[in-house]
Scaffold this active site. Structure first.
Site, mmCIF file in Angstrom:
data_model
loop_
_atom_site.group_PDB
_atom_site.id
_atom_site.type_symbol
_atom_site.label_atom_id
_atom_site.label_comp_id
_atom_site.label_asym_id
_atom_site.label_seq_id
_atom_site.Cartn_x
_atom_site.Cartn_y
_atom_site.Cartn_z
ATOM 1 N N GLY A 256 10.160 12.489 -9.726
ATOM 2 C CA GLY A 256 11.175 12.796 -8.717
ATOM 3 C C GLY A 256 12.336 13.576 -9.294
ATOM 4 N N PRO B 67 5.734 8.826 -5.153
ATOM 5 C CG PRO B 67 6.165 10.882 -4.148
ATOM 6 C CD PRO B 67 6.390 9.413 -3.980
ATOM 7 C CD GLN C 137 -0.839 5.828 -2.917
ATOM 8 O OE1 GLN C 137 -1.049 6.921 -2.396
ATOM 9 N NE2 GLN C 137 -1.617 5.307 -3.843
ATOM 10 N N GLY D 13 0.795 -1.221 0.000
ATOM 11 C CA GLY D 13 0.000 0.000 0.000
ATOM 12 C C GLY D 13 0.831 1.278 0.000
ATOM 13 C CE LYS E 218 19.685 4.829 -8.270
ATOM 14 N NZ LYS E 218 20.055 6.256 -8.290
ATOM 15 C CE1 TYR F 46 24.305 8.170 -9.746
ATOM 16 C CE2 TYR F 46 22.482 9.117 -8.517
ATOM 17 C CZ TYR F 46 22.958 8.226 -9.451
ATOM 18 O OH TYR F 46 22.071 7.395 -10.100
ATOM 19 C CG HIS G 54 24.061 2.162 -9.004
ATOM 20 N ND1 HIS G 54 24.451 3.310 -8.361
ATOM 21 C CD2 HIS G 54 23.598 2.582 -10.201
ATOM 22 C CE1 HIS G 54 24.239 4.350 -9.114
ATOM 23 N NE2 HIS G 54 23.719 3.945 -10.249
ATOM 24 C CG ASP H 278 17.206 8.132 -8.124
ATOM 25 O OD1 ASP H 278 16.627 7.067 -7.864
ATOM 26 O OD2 ASP H 278 18.337 8.183 -8.648
#
Ligand code: A2P
Length: 315
Positions: free
Chosen positions: A16, A13, A11, A9, A77, A48, A110, A43
């Site tokens: 992003g 979005p 959720q 259940g 990740k 990064y 990743h 994300d």
């Protein structure tokens, strides 16, 4: 804001903010601006090189009362050098500490590629580890533990083809809940999308705008520039919108999550507003004609001379 629903259940979005290529020094402002604009899905990834700054922006946004943690969806990740079972929990703990949060909404493997623990990007073949030595099924079992102990609410993968998904699903106690892959009209990935749908795996589209800011070593001469495509421009004109907005709207129309990267306040807002654009059936048909299996992130950095990985293992 459209959402993707998980089995329990929860959720997510559908829209992003991507943070790959967002430099330290600019990503703080970008994340803050995005949250103020209404973004609720960020994300991230340790590779990064900017998670500490992303975390500071999230923390400041929460402390300033702009958003509650529970309203945010934060993805990160597992990097390729931490696939071994004893390295998986320390890796997520590092990311959680950098992001200044105590759980991730979604944690993803990743790449289906393993590196030696002290190697971030291999300079010689010795930097690689094989999947025979560190199988994806074992890494997946480590990911399942993170869901069981609550460090990650949901778990999944990135850059997995159908074969690799089948490999982990054969043994899994918990099926992968997400596959994040490069996805845009030049690489529509219809077969993979259908497989994921049949197996209740959500899909996130990365590099949805064609990633024109990726490093030069990942670029080819005369490559087609997605944002300059004539068909997209024509559709954009119909809506008084930009090509980037059409790309975002297209991804959402296919029920794939989409994470365009921007560090520019105007474009952060522009991308957010793309959620209000509805494409017509005819426009979707026109976009269908653009598919040319064109990858902007080919994974060639994993298939260098002497590497145990080849393109056919990846895609
Ligand atoms: P910037 O960060 O300066 O806005 P992708 O998400 O496919 O990796 O693409 C990211 C690239 O697209 C970055 O160069 C980013 O630049 C640029 N970009 C992001 N949003 C838009 C937009 N609405 N219009 C044009 N370029 C954009």
């Amino acid at each position: 804001m459209k959402k993707l629903t998980y089995k329990n259940g929860d959720q997510m979005p559908i829209f992003g903010l991507g943070t790959w290529k967002s430099e330290p020094g600019e990503v703080y402002k970008a994340v803050m601006e995005a949250i103020k604009t209404g973004y609720r899905h960020i994300d991230c990834a340790p590779v990064y090189g900017n998670e500490k700054e992303v975390g500071q922006a999230i923390t400041d946004a929460i402390n300033q009362g702009i958003v509650h943690r529970e309203k945010l969806w934060i993805t990160s990740k597992l990097w390729n050098n931490a696939h071994k079972k004893e390295l998986i929990q320390p890796a997520i703990e590092n990311t959680l500490s950098d992001l200044q949060i105590d759980y991730l909404d979604l944690y993803l493997i990743h790449w289906p590629v393993v590196l030696k623990p002290d190697v971030s990007f291999p300079k010689t073949p010795e930097g690689f580890e094989t999947l025979e030595n560190v199988p994806l099924e074992e890494t997946w079992a480590g990911m399942e533990k993170l869901k069981e102990n609550g460090l990650a609410k949901h778990i999944g993968v990135c850059n997995f083809n159908i074969k690799n998904l089948n490999t982990i699903m054969a043994d899994a106690q918990i099926a992968p809940e997400m596959n994040q892959v490069e996805l845009h009209p030049y690489l529509a990935q219809n077969e993979l999308l259908q497989f994921c749908k049949q197996n209740n795996i959500h899909v996130t589209a990365y590099s949805p705008l064609g990633s024109k800011d990726r490093p030069d070593r990942l670029k080819e001469e005369n490559e087609p520039v997605l944002l300059e495509d004539g068909v997209l421009k024509e559709i954009a004109n119909n809506h008084g919108a930009s090509s980037a907005q059409i790309l975002i709207s297209w991804a959402i129309s296919r029920d794939t999550a989409v994470i365009p990267k921007s560090v520019n306040p105007g474009r952060i807002k522009e991308n957010f507003d793309a959620q209000n654009i509805e494409l017509t059936d005819k426009e979707i048909e026109m976009i269908k004609g653009l598919d040319k299996n064109r990858r902007y992130v080919s994974g060639s950095f994993w298939t260098t001379k002497g590497s145990p990985y080849s393109m056919s293992d990846l895609w």
